[in-house]
Scaffold this motif. Structure first.
Motif, PDB file in Angstrom:
ATOM      1  N   GLU A  39       0.835  -1.193   0.000  1.00  0.00           N
ATOM      2  CA  GLU A  39       0.000   0.000   0.000  1.00  0.00           C
ATOM      3  C   GLU A  39       0.874   1.249   0.000  1.00  0.00           C
ATOM      4  O   GLU A  39       2.046   1.217   0.392  1.00  0.00           O
ATOM      5  N   TRP A  40       0.284   2.344  -0.461  1.00  0.00           N
ATOM      6  CA  TRP A  40       0.956   3.635  -0.411  1.00  0.00           C
ATOM      7  C   TRP A  40       0.667   4.291   0.930  1.00  0.00           C
ATOM      8  O   TRP A  40      -0.491   4.399   1.339  1.00  0.00           O
ATOM      9  N   VAL A  41       1.713   4.723   1.607  1.00  0.00           N
ATOM     10  CA  VAL A  41       1.573   5.352   2.921  1.00  0.00           C
ATOM     11  C   VAL A  41       2.494   6.562   2.993  1.00  0.00           C
ATOM     12  O   VAL A  41       3.401   6.722   2.165  1.00  0.00           O
ATOM     13  N   ASN A  42       2.268   7.408   3.961  1.00  0.00           N
ATOM     14  CA  ASN A  42       3.229   8.463   4.255  1.00  0.00           C
ATOM     15  C   ASN A  42       4.481   7.822   4.826  1.00  0.00           C
ATOM     16  O   ASN A  42       4.400   7.006   5.754  1.00  0.00           O
ATOM     17  N   CYS A  43       5.611   8.165   4.255  1.00  0.00           N
ATOM     18  CA  CYS A  43       6.862   7.529   4.674  1.00  0.00           C
ATOM     19  C   CYS A  43       7.149   7.819   6.148  1.00  0.00           C
ATOM     20  O   CYS A  43       7.122   8.976   6.579  1.00  0.00           O
ATOM     21  N   GLY A  57      13.349  10.272   4.431  1.00  0.00           N
ATOM     22  CA  GLY A  57      12.436   9.710   3.444  1.00  0.00           C
ATOM     23  C   GLY A  57      13.132   9.225   2.195  1.00  0.00           C
ATOM     24  O   GLY A  57      14.367   9.251   2.089  1.00  0.00           O
ATOM     25  N   LEU A  58      12.324   8.798   1.209  1.00  0.00           N
ATOM     26  CA  LEU A  58      12.833   8.262  -0.049  1.00  0.00           C
ATOM     27  C   LEU A  58      12.390   9.089  -1.250  1.00  0.00           C
ATOM     28  O   LEU A  58      12.698   8.721  -2.391  1.00  0.00           O
ATOM     29  N   CYS A  59      11.697  10.185  -1.018  1.00  0.00           N
ATOM     30  CA  CYS A  59      11.035  10.905  -2.106  1.00  0.00           C
ATOM     31  C   CYS A  59      11.878  12.072  -2.628  1.00  0.00           C
ATOM     32  O   CYS A  59      12.792  12.539  -1.961  1.00  0.00           O
ATOM     33  N   GLY A  60      11.510  12.512  -3.833  1.00  0.00           N
ATOM     34  CA  GLY A  60      12.147  13.665  -4.447  1.00  0.00           C
ATOM     35  C   GLY A  60      13.145  13.298  -5.527  1.00  0.00           C
ATOM     36  O   GLY A  60      14.256  12.881  -5.221  1.00  0.00           O
ATOM     37  N   ASP A  61      12.755  13.437  -6.796  1.00  0.00           N
ATOM     38  CA  ASP A  61      13.673  13.289  -7.928  1.00  0.00           C
ATOM     39  C   ASP A  61      14.444  11.971  -7.875  1.00  0.00           C
ATOM     40  O   ASP A  61      15.674  11.935  -8.003  1.00  0.00           O
ATOM     41  N   SER A 174      17.897   9.901  -4.213  1.00  0.00           N
ATOM     42  CA  SER A 174      16.740  10.791  -4.138  1.00  0.00           C
ATOM     43  C   SER A 174      17.106  11.972  -3.244  1.00  0.00           C
ATOM     44  O   SER A 174      18.217  12.055  -2.719  1.00  0.00           O
ATOM     45  N   GLU A 175      16.135  12.864  -3.059  1.00  0.00           N
ATOM     46  CA  GLU A 175      16.353  13.997  -2.172  1.00  0.00           C
ATOM     47  C   GLU A 175      16.112  13.642  -0.706  1.00  0.00           C
ATOM     48  O   GLU A 175      16.273  14.483   0.165  1.00  0.00           O
ATOM     49  N   GLY A 176      15.713  12.413  -0.445  1.00  0.00           N
ATOM     50  CA  GLY A 176      15.523  11.952   0.929  1.00  0.00           C
ATOM     51  C   GLY A 176      14.381  12.634   1.651  1.00  0.00           C
ATOM     52  O   GLY A 176      14.386  12.729   2.880  1.00  0.00           O
ATOM     53  N   LYS A 177      13.372  13.062   0.892  1.00  0.00           N
ATOM     54  CA  LYS A 177      12.261  13.810   1.485  1.00  0.00           C
ATOM     55  C   LYS A 177      11.150  12.867   1.964  1.00  0.00           C
ATOM     56  O   LYS A 177      10.993  11.758   1.460  1.00  0.00           O
ATOM     57  N   PRO A 178      10.327  13.350   2.902  1.00  0.00           N
ATOM     58  CA  PRO A 178       9.102  12.614   3.246  1.00  0.00           C
ATOM     59  C   PRO A 178       8.145  12.625   2.059  1.00  0.00           C
ATOM     60  O   PRO A 178       8.300  13.401   1.119  1.00  0.00           O
ATOM     61  N   GLY A 179       7.153  11.771   2.093  1.00  0.00           N
ATOM     62  CA  GLY A 179       6.171  11.692   1.019  1.00  0.00           C
ATOM     63  C   GLY A 179       5.588  10.304   0.955  1.00  0.00           C
ATOM     64  O   GLY A 179       5.807   9.469   1.846  1.00  0.00           O
ATOM     65  N   LYS A 180       4.835  10.022  -0.090  1.00  0.00           N
ATOM     66  CA  LYS A 180       4.186   8.733  -0.242  1.00  0.00           C
ATOM     67  C   LYS A 180       5.185   7.687  -0.751  1.00  0.00           C
ATOM     68  O   LYS A 180       5.917   7.937  -1.712  1.00  0.00           O
TER      69      LYS A 180
END
Length: 346
Positions: A39-43, A57-61, A174-180
């Motif tokens: 499932e997709w969740v907030n990291c 996190g794992l998000c961003g580019d 990645s940029e290591g940001k929070p996100g889905k």
């Protein structure tokens, strides 16, 4: 030893629709595990236990990077080719105010020049726009065969000025940001093991009507069970000319959970190879699954498979990548594409 950035191929990756990707992975895992949900969740904050990543996190580019191939290791490693991540980011990543790099590669112990299994977990901060040099937060590790004990060992890499990969590796940047992110849970293996099941499910994207290259990077914890790993021996054998030779030479160790792993998965390399050929570039086969893991008992290595399937339990967080970079692509070595091929000889 100078860094060599000889050739770089760039391939756009297909990022599936979020829920469709989660459902495909869940359906695939449920064919091989008694229980599985995706499932997709907030990291969650991945700097916390048990993952302890260098960014939250794992998000961003997000992009995937493969350096060379295992053909650069055999019959002898080309250790004169080392790749410094600061140089790589300047070459590939346009904006790097904050960058997370995680993944699996080959590392070199500075004390005795011994090759080992590199577990990369590092963040970089700084900006080319402002002319600042990159600052490194390094929480990486290296698993190796201890010559004194003949057993697998692990050491932390504490150098906050430099981090390098020797001839081969696979990394999620990645940029290591929070996100889905994709939250993957699986328990009680009844068929293909965890990473093979994930990779085979992704490979469906390469046999669809319009084949695509799809890739994920991330981290998982093996919460319960026991898994087979390998490390490279401290002495090299000049006769490593076949997959069977390499299998007999590697040092295997079976490690108990909990185990933390980082790495990458791709669907299949056939689409990539064809797209490179159309562009007049070398596009050799890619490493389809590459994860390194370690435990709190100061042991680790290249993660292969669970060896107590009914007890196996996993929790992982992954994110799809939008671009694939291959640095210094190399042809297969004697038909051997990656270390999963040696599992045929177990």
């Amino acid at each position: 030893m100078p860094t060599s950035l000889v050739e770089i191929t760039e391939t756009e990756m297909f990022v599936p629709e979020s829920e469709a990707l989660a459902k495909r992975l869940q359906d695939g895992l449920r064919q091989h595990f008694a229980e599985a949900t995706v499932e997709w969740v907030n990291c969650p904050d991945l700097t916390q236990e048990p993952f302890n990543l260098a960014a939250s996190g794992l998000c961003g580019d997000a992009v995937l990077l493969e350096i060379g191939s295992i053909s650069q290791l055999f019959p002898r490693p080309r250790v004169m080719f080392n790749y410094h991540f600061k140089d790589i980011l300047k070459e590939l990543y346009n904006n790097y105010n904050n960058v997370l790099v995680i993944g699996a590669g080959i590392g070199l112990r500075q004390s005795n020049q011994q090759l080992g299994e590199l577990f990369v977990n590092a963040s970089f901060s700084g900006s080319r726009a402002t002319g600042n040099s990159l600052k490194l937060k390094n929480q990486s590790r290296l698993a190796f065969l201890d010559q004194a004990t003949g057993k697998c060992a692990l050491e932390s890499i504490t150098d906050n000025c430099n981090l390098a990969c020797y001839p081969h590796g696979n990394f999620f940047i990645s940029e290591g940001k929070p996100g889905k992110v994709l939250k993957v849970q699986a328990k009680n293996c009844t068929g293909l093991h965890f990473l093979t099941a994930m990779q085979c499910t992704l490979s469906q994207y390469s046999v669809d009507i319009t084949p695509k290259l799809v890739g994920l990077g991330g981290t998982f914890v093996m919460k319960n069970g026991r898994a087979r790993h390998h490390v490279m021996p401290y002495s090299w054998n000049d006769k490593l000319k076949t997959a069977r030779n390499i299998h007999n030479w590697l040092h295997y160790c079976d490690l108990d959970a909990p185990l933390i792993a980082v790495g990458t998965l791709i669907s299949d390399s056939s689409y990539y190879e064809k797209s490179c050929q159309r562009a007049g570039k070398n596009g050799y086969g890619l490493t389809q699954s590459h994860f390194h893991a370690y435990s709190s008992n100061r042991v680790g290595g290249h993660f292969h498979t669970e060896i107590q399937p009914t007890n196996a339990e996993y929790l992982g967080y992954f994110h799809p990548a939008k671009m694939f970079y291959h640095m210094d692509p190399q042809p297969r070595y004697d038909g051997l594409q990656d270390f999963t091929d040696i599992m045929l000889y177990w």
